[in-house]
Design a protein around this motif. Structure first.
Motif, PDB file in Angstrom:
ATOM      1  N   ASP A 111       0.806  -1.229   0.000  1.00 50.81           N
ATOM      2  CA  ASP A 111       0.000   0.000   0.000  1.00 50.81           C
ATOM      3  C   ASP A 111       0.834   1.272   0.000  1.00 50.81           C
ATOM      4  N   GLY A 112       2.145   1.165  -0.100  1.00 47.63           N
ATOM      5  CA  GLY A 112       2.988   2.370  -0.158  1.00 47.63           C
ATOM      6  C   GLY A 112       3.027   2.910  -1.582  1.00 47.63           C
ATOM      7  N   GLN A 113       3.769   4.004  -1.769  1.00 49.56           N
ATOM      8  CA  GLN A 113       3.886   4.593  -3.118  1.00 49.56           C
ATOM      9  C   GLN A 113       4.356   3.554  -4.125  1.00 49.56           C
ATOM     10  N   THR A 116       0.162  -5.986   3.490  1.00 45.01           N
ATOM     11  CA  THR A 116       0.230  -4.596   3.949  1.00 45.01           C
ATOM     12  C   THR A 116       0.536  -4.625   5.446  1.00 45.01           C
ATOM     13  N   VAL A 117       0.701  -3.443   6.005  1.00 51.26           N
ATOM     14  CA  VAL A 117       0.967  -3.380   7.444  1.00 51.26           C
ATOM     15  C   VAL A 117      -0.185  -4.016   8.226  1.00 51.26           C
ATOM     16  N   GLY A 118      -1.381  -4.015   7.630  1.00 54.61           N
ATOM     17  CA  GLY A 118      -2.569  -4.573   8.289  1.00 54.61           C
ATOM     18  C   GLY A 118      -2.471  -6.083   8.483  1.00 54.61           C
ATOM     19  N   ASP A 161       2.645  -6.744  10.290  1.00 53.95           N
ATOM     20  CA  ASP A 161       3.322  -5.546  10.808  1.00 53.95           C
ATOM     21  C   ASP A 161       4.796  -5.900  11.051  1.00 53.95           C
ATOM     22  N   LEU A 162       5.676  -5.289  10.267  1.00 60.48           N
ATOM     23  CA  LEU A 162       7.106  -5.624  10.386  1.00 60.48           C
ATOM     24  C   LEU A 162       7.712  -5.126  11.697  1.00 60.48           C
ATOM     25  N   ALA A 163       7.009  -4.218  12.381  1.00 62.71           N
ATOM     26  CA  ALA A 163       7.519  -3.724  13.669  1.00 62.71           C
ATOM     27  C   ALA A 163       7.077  -4.618  14.824  1.00 62.71           C
ATOM     28  N   ALA A 171       8.673  -3.802  -0.585  1.00 58.80           N
ATOM     29  CA  ALA A 171       8.538  -2.352  -0.778  1.00 58.80           C
ATOM     30  C   ALA A 171       8.148  -1.658   0.523  1.00 58.80           C
ATOM     31  N   ALA A 172       8.105  -2.412   1.624  1.00 59.49           N
ATOM     32  CA  ALA A 172       7.739  -1.814   2.915  1.00 59.49           C
ATOM     33  C   ALA A 172       8.960  -1.147   3.539  1.00 59.49           C
ATOM     34  N   ALA A 173       8.734  -0.044   4.176  1.00 64.10           N
ATOM     35  CA  ALA A 173       9.828   0.615   4.908  1.00 64.10           C
ATOM     36  C   ALA A 173       9.247   1.661   5.848  1.00 64.10           C
ATOM     37  N   TYR A 174       9.980   1.910   6.906  1.00 63.48           N
ATOM     38  CA  TYR A 174       9.705   3.065   7.768  1.00 63.48           C
ATOM     39  C   TYR A 174      10.410   4.236   7.077  1.00 63.48           C
ATOM     40  N   THR A 175       9.622   5.133   6.458  1.00 64.48           N
ATOM     41  CA  THR A 175      10.213   6.171   5.597  1.00 64.48           C
ATOM     42  C   THR A 175      10.110   7.590   6.177  1.00 64.48           C
ATOM     43  N   ALA A 176       9.625   7.709   7.421  1.00 66.96           N
ATOM     44  CA  ALA A 176       9.494   9.049   8.024  1.00 66.96           C
ATOM     45  C   ALA A 176      10.883   9.495   8.505  1.00 66.96           C
ATOM     46  N   ARG A 213      13.488  -1.905  13.533  1.00 62.65           N
ATOM     47  CA  ARG A 213      12.696  -3.153  13.474  1.00 62.65           C
ATOM     48  C   ARG A 213      12.140  -3.366  12.068  1.00 62.65           C
ATOM     49  N   VAL A 214      11.664  -2.272  11.443  1.00 64.70           N
ATOM     50  CA  VAL A 214      11.044  -2.402  10.116  1.00 64.70           C
ATOM     51  C   VAL A 214      12.121  -2.498   9.029  1.00 64.70           C
ATOM     52  N   ASN A 215      13.039  -1.541   9.030  1.00 65.95           N
ATOM     53  CA  ASN A 215      13.970  -1.395   7.898  1.00 65.95           C
ATOM     54  C   ASN A 215      15.129  -2.388   7.924  1.00 65.95           C
ATOM     55  N   TYR A 233      14.453  -2.572  -1.668  1.00 62.47           N
ATOM     56  CA  TYR A 233      14.740  -1.196  -2.080  1.00 62.47           C
ATOM     57  C   TYR A 233      15.438  -0.461  -0.944  1.00 62.47           C
ATOM     58  N   SER A 234      16.426   0.317  -1.323  1.00 61.23           N
ATOM     59  CA  SER A 234      17.156   1.084  -0.319  1.00 61.23           C
ATOM     60  C   SER A 234      17.291   2.528  -0.793  1.00 61.23           C
ATOM     61  N   THR A 235      18.151   3.265  -0.150  1.00 59.77           N
ATOM     62  CA  THR A 235      18.097   4.713  -0.287  1.00 59.77           C
ATOM     63  C   THR A 235      19.463   5.369  -0.501  1.00 59.77           C
ATOM     64  N   ALA A 240      19.284   8.656  11.212  1.00 60.24           N
ATOM     65  CA  ALA A 240      18.817   7.361  11.738  1.00 60.24           C
ATOM     66  C   ALA A 240      18.167   6.528  10.637  1.00 60.24           C
ATOM     67  N   TYR A 241      17.370   7.164   9.799  1.00 59.35           N
ATOM     68  CA  TYR A 241      16.736   6.442   8.689  1.00 59.35           C
ATOM     69  C   TYR A 241      17.804   5.765   7.829  1.00 59.35           C
ATOM     70  N   GLY A 242      18.833   6.525   7.450  1.00 60.35           N
ATOM     71  CA  GLY A 242      19.907   5.978   6.615  1.00 60.35           C
ATOM     72  C   GLY A 242      20.629   4.829   7.309  1.00 60.35           C
ATOM     73  N   ARG A 257      19.104   0.624  -4.749  1.00 58.92           N
ATOM     74  CA  ARG A 257      19.166   1.890  -3.980  1.00 58.92           C
ATOM     75  C   ARG A 257      18.637   3.015  -4.878  1.00 58.92           C
ATOM     76  N   THR A 258      17.631   3.709  -4.405  1.00 62.47           N
ATOM     77  CA  THR A 258      17.028   4.751  -5.210  1.00 62.47           C
ATOM     78  C   THR A 258      16.937   6.057  -4.419  1.00 62.47           C
ATOM     79  N   SER A 259      16.345   7.094  -5.033  1.00 65.21           N
ATOM     80  CA  SER A 259      16.335   8.395  -4.363  1.00 65.21           C
ATOM     81  C   SER A 259      15.117   9.230  -4.747  1.00 65.21           C
ATOM     82  N   TRP A 260      14.731  10.134  -3.850  1.00 60.78           N
ATOM     83  CA  TRP A 260      13.737  11.184  -4.105  1.00 60.78           C
ATOM     84  C   TRP A 260      12.525  10.621  -4.841  1.00 60.78           C
ATOM     85  N   VAL A 261      11.894   9.593  -4.233  1.00 59.78           N
ATOM     86  CA  VAL A 261      10.832   8.828  -4.909  1.00 59.78           C
ATOM     87  C   VAL A 261       9.514   9.607  -4.942  1.00 59.78           C
ATOM     88  N   PHE A 262       8.860   9.589  -6.102  1.00 57.92           N
ATOM     89  CA  PHE A 262       7.525  10.185  -6.200  1.00 57.92           C
ATOM     90  C   PHE A 262       6.625   9.278  -7.027  1.00 57.92           C
TER      91      PHE A 262
HETATM   92  N1  LIG Z   1      10.143   7.950  -0.550  1.00 56.93           N
HETATM   93  C1  LIG Z   1      11.407   8.274  -0.914  1.00 56.93           C
HETATM   94  O1  LIG Z   1      11.715   9.425  -1.227  1.00 56.93           O
HETATM   95  C2  LIG Z   1      12.473   7.205  -0.971  1.00 56.93           C
HETATM   96  C3  LIG Z   1      13.786   7.576  -1.299  1.00 56.93           C
HETATM   97  C4  LIG Z   1      14.770   6.597  -1.376  1.00 56.93           C
HETATM   98  C5  LIG Z   1      14.435   5.280  -1.123  1.00 56.93           C
HETATM   99  N2  LIG Z   1      13.171   4.948  -0.781  1.00 56.93           N
HETATM  100  C6  LIG Z   1      12.883   3.534  -0.488  1.00 56.93           C
HETATM  101  O2  LIG Z   1      11.965   3.070  -1.468  1.00 56.93           O
HETATM  102  C7  LIG Z   1      11.109   2.068  -0.887  1.00 56.93           C
HETATM  103  C8  LIG Z   1       9.659   2.439  -1.134  1.00 56.93           C
HETATM  104  O3  LIG Z   1       9.379   3.691  -0.495  1.00 56.93           O
HETATM  105  P1  LIG Z   1       7.993   4.434  -0.664  1.00 56.93           P
HETATM  106  O4  LIG Z   1       8.292   5.827  -1.084  1.00 56.93           O
HETATM  107  O5  LIG Z   1       7.041   3.602  -1.454  1.00 56.93           O
HETATM  108  O6  LIG Z   1       7.536   4.476   0.862  1.00 56.93           O
HETATM  109  P2  LIG Z   1       6.084   4.615   1.483  1.00 56.93           P
HETATM  110  O7  LIG Z   1       5.154   5.233   0.488  1.00 56.93           O
HETATM  111  O8  LIG Z   1       6.270   5.257   2.818  1.00 56.93           O
HETATM  112  O9  LIG Z   1       5.633   3.107   1.649  1.00 56.93           O
HETATM  113  C9  LIG Z   1       6.182   2.278   2.622  1.00 56.93           C
HETATM  114  C10 LIG Z   1       5.163   1.224   2.948  1.00 56.93           C
HETATM  115  O10 LIG Z   1       5.679   0.466   4.045  1.00 56.93           O
HETATM  116  C11 LIG Z   1       4.648   0.297   4.979  1.00 56.93           C
HETATM  117  N3  LIG Z   1       5.126   0.129   6.321  1.00 56.93           N
HETATM  118  C12 LIG Z   1       5.615   1.064   7.174  1.00 56.93           C
HETATM  119  N4  LIG Z   1       5.836   0.516   8.379  1.00 56.93           N
HETATM  120  C13 LIG Z   1       5.462  -0.785   8.268  1.00 56.93           C
HETATM  121  C14 LIG Z   1       5.424  -1.856   9.181  1.00 56.93           C
HETATM  122  N5  LIG Z   1       5.758  -1.704  10.471  1.00 56.93           N
HETATM  123  N6  LIG Z   1       5.003  -3.066   8.740  1.00 56.93           N
HETATM  124  C15 LIG Z   1       4.625  -3.232   7.451  1.00 56.93           C
HETATM  125  N7  LIG Z   1       4.608  -2.244   6.554  1.00 56.93           N
HETATM  126  C16 LIG Z   1       5.032  -1.037   6.968  1.00 56.93           C
HETATM  127  C17 LIG Z   1       3.850   1.577   4.882  1.00 56.93           C
HETATM  128  O11 LIG Z   1       2.573   1.381   5.454  1.00 56.93           O
HETATM  129  P3  LIG Z   1       1.810   2.646   6.110  1.00 56.93           P
HETATM  130  O12 LIG Z   1       1.795   3.721   5.082  1.00 56.93           O
HETATM  131  O13 LIG Z   1       0.465   2.088   6.440  1.00 56.93           O
HETATM  132  O14 LIG Z   1       2.647   3.011   7.299  1.00 56.93           O
HETATM  133  C18 LIG Z   1       3.801   1.802   3.399  1.00 56.93           C
HETATM  134  O15 LIG Z   1       2.741   1.087   2.819  1.00 56.93           O
HETATM  135  C19 LIG Z   1      11.518   1.997   0.584  1.00 56.93           C
HETATM  136  O16 LIG Z   1      12.426   0.943   0.775  1.00 56.93           O
HETATM  137  C20 LIG Z   1      12.207   3.313   0.843  1.00 56.93           C
HETATM  138  O17 LIG Z   1      13.136   3.224   1.916  1.00 56.93           O
HETATM  139  C21 LIG Z   1      12.174   5.866  -0.716  1.00 56.93           C
END
Ligand SMILES: NC(=O)c1ccc[n+]([C@@H]2O[C@H](COP(=O)([O-])OP(=O)(O)OC[C@H]3O[C@@H](n4cnc5c(N)ncnc54)[C@H](OP(=O)(O)O)[C@@H]3O)[C@@H](O)[C@H]2O)c1
Length: 300
Positions: free
Chosen positions: A8-10, A29-31, A34-36, A58-63, A76-78, A99-101, A124-126, A147-152
């Motif tokens: 359910d992520g991007q 999905t996280v539902g 839950d990877l945490a 494709a799951a990650a803690y991205t905040a 725990r998640v990443n 996928y990484s960053t 910390a995220y990195g 490894r990717t960057s600035w995802v949209f």
């Molecule tokens: N976004 C960027 O700019 C960026 C840049 C470089 C690399 N990346 C990497 O690209 C990949 C995809 O990123 P994205 O942009 O698609 O991220 P995203 O939109 O934040 O999606 C991440 C997904 O992981 C889920 N998730 C978070 N915590 C979880 C948990 N505890 N258990 C299971 N699922 C969990 C999220 O669910 P909820 O939304 O319900 O929490 C969401 O569906 C990731 O590996 C990220 O590190 C992203």
């Protein structure tokens, strides 16, 4: 069967739309996982997925900023979550795609980072993502890590959407001009994942390893945001803000807890050669993003 985690992520939504052509796609999905969850290891130990060919994570803690105060949850998640999913793949004789960053790098290099450059995460995220790369690659030798960057994406909360929304209501905006990177669309990531998975499924050479996967070209957030509003204006979308009203901010935003790398431009030669691809410039996907906004506006 392919298991997509983080569906359910991007990126997960984009992969949900494209990977189905390879065969049965199971989506977590996280539902439902839950990877945490502190009991993740025992929960996954009980999972049997007959016919599993690949786990795509494709799951990650991205905040990025919140991770500064929640590094344990992010880890725990990443890191641990990625390792356990890689272990699940290994136990089934399946491949692991992850996928990484760009934020694993320190940002002080003058040119593009290659896969051989030593990571030195600034936040910390990195750190948690780097741990995830290393642990999951060790847990499943048949891995492909991008490894990717600035995802949209067309569907998620992302930088160009924020800029567009601000440009509809604001008369001026400040944008960082110190960080350089490559804005990368989930469309590109999903297309190359599909190619890579064909190898995993025996329909092409399997190319295990770590790859940089980003659009070609590079930009600052200032250049990216100006491109979005220019294109929106050209297409007649309701933006008040012109590109000239977005002014450069040449010092990092100290209100954000996480430090970002100044240069996170990634060299993509290895992926281009291995997968036989040419990576389009980021402006191609940025333009497609804005065209998608027009379509969404038409639907309202
Ligand atoms: N976004 C960027 O700019 C960026 C840049 C470089 C690399 N990346 C990497 O690209 C990949 C995809 O990123 P994205 O942009 O698609 O991220 P995203 O939109 O934040 O999606 C991440 C997904 O992981 C889920 N998730 C978070 N915590 C979880 C948990 N505890 N258990 C299971 N699922 C969990 C999220 O669910 P909820 O939304 O319900 O929490 C969401 O569906 C990731 O590996 C990220 O590190 C992203």
């Amino acid at each position: 069967m392919i298991l997509l985690v983080g569906a359910d992520g991007q990126l997960g939504r984009e992969l949900s739309a494209s990977l189905g052509v390879l065969g049965h796609l199971s989506r977590w999905t996280v539902g439902n996982m839950d990877l945490a969850d502190p009991d993740l290891e025992s929960r996954l130990a009980g999972v049997e997925l007959p016919g599993l060919k690949a786990v795509v994570n494709a799951a990650a803690y991205t905040a990025v900023d919140r991770a500064e105060s929640e590094e344990d949850v992010a880890y725990r998640v990443n890191a641990r979550g990625a390792e356990l999913l890689a272990g699940l793949a290994e136990r089934h004789g399946a491949a692991f795609v992850h996928y990484s960053t760009d934020y694993v790098y320190g940002g002080s290099k003058a040119g593009p980072y290659t896969e051989e450059d030593e990571p030195a995460p600034l936040n910390a995220y990195g750190r948690t993502k780097l741990a995830g790369d290393r642990l999951s690659m060790a847990a499943c030798p048949r891995h492909i890590v991008f490894r990717t960057s600035w995802v949209f994406s067309q569907t998620g909360a992302c930088f160009p959407r924020t800029v567009y929304n601000l440009a509809r209501t604001r008369d001026s905006l400040e944008m960082d001009c110190t960080q350089r990177g490559a804005p990368t669309s989930t469309e590109l990531l999903a297309a190359v994942t599909l190619l890579a998975l064909r190898g995993v499924l025996g329909r092409g050479p399997a190319a295990w390893g770590l790859y940089h996967l980003v659009s070609s070209g590079e930009a600052t957030w200032l250049e990216f945001s100006r491109h979005i509003v220019s294109r929106a204006a050209e297409l007649g979308l309701p933006v008040r803000l012109g590109p000239g009203a977005i002014t450069p901010r040449s010092v990092p935003d100290l209100s954000r807890p996480a430090v970002r790398p100044l240069n996170s431009v990634l060299s993509t030669g290895k992926a281009e050669e291995t997968f036989g691809i040419a990576l389009p410039n980021w402006t191609y996907y940025a333009d497609r993003f804005v065209e998608g906004l027009r379509y969404q506006a038409d639907l309202r």
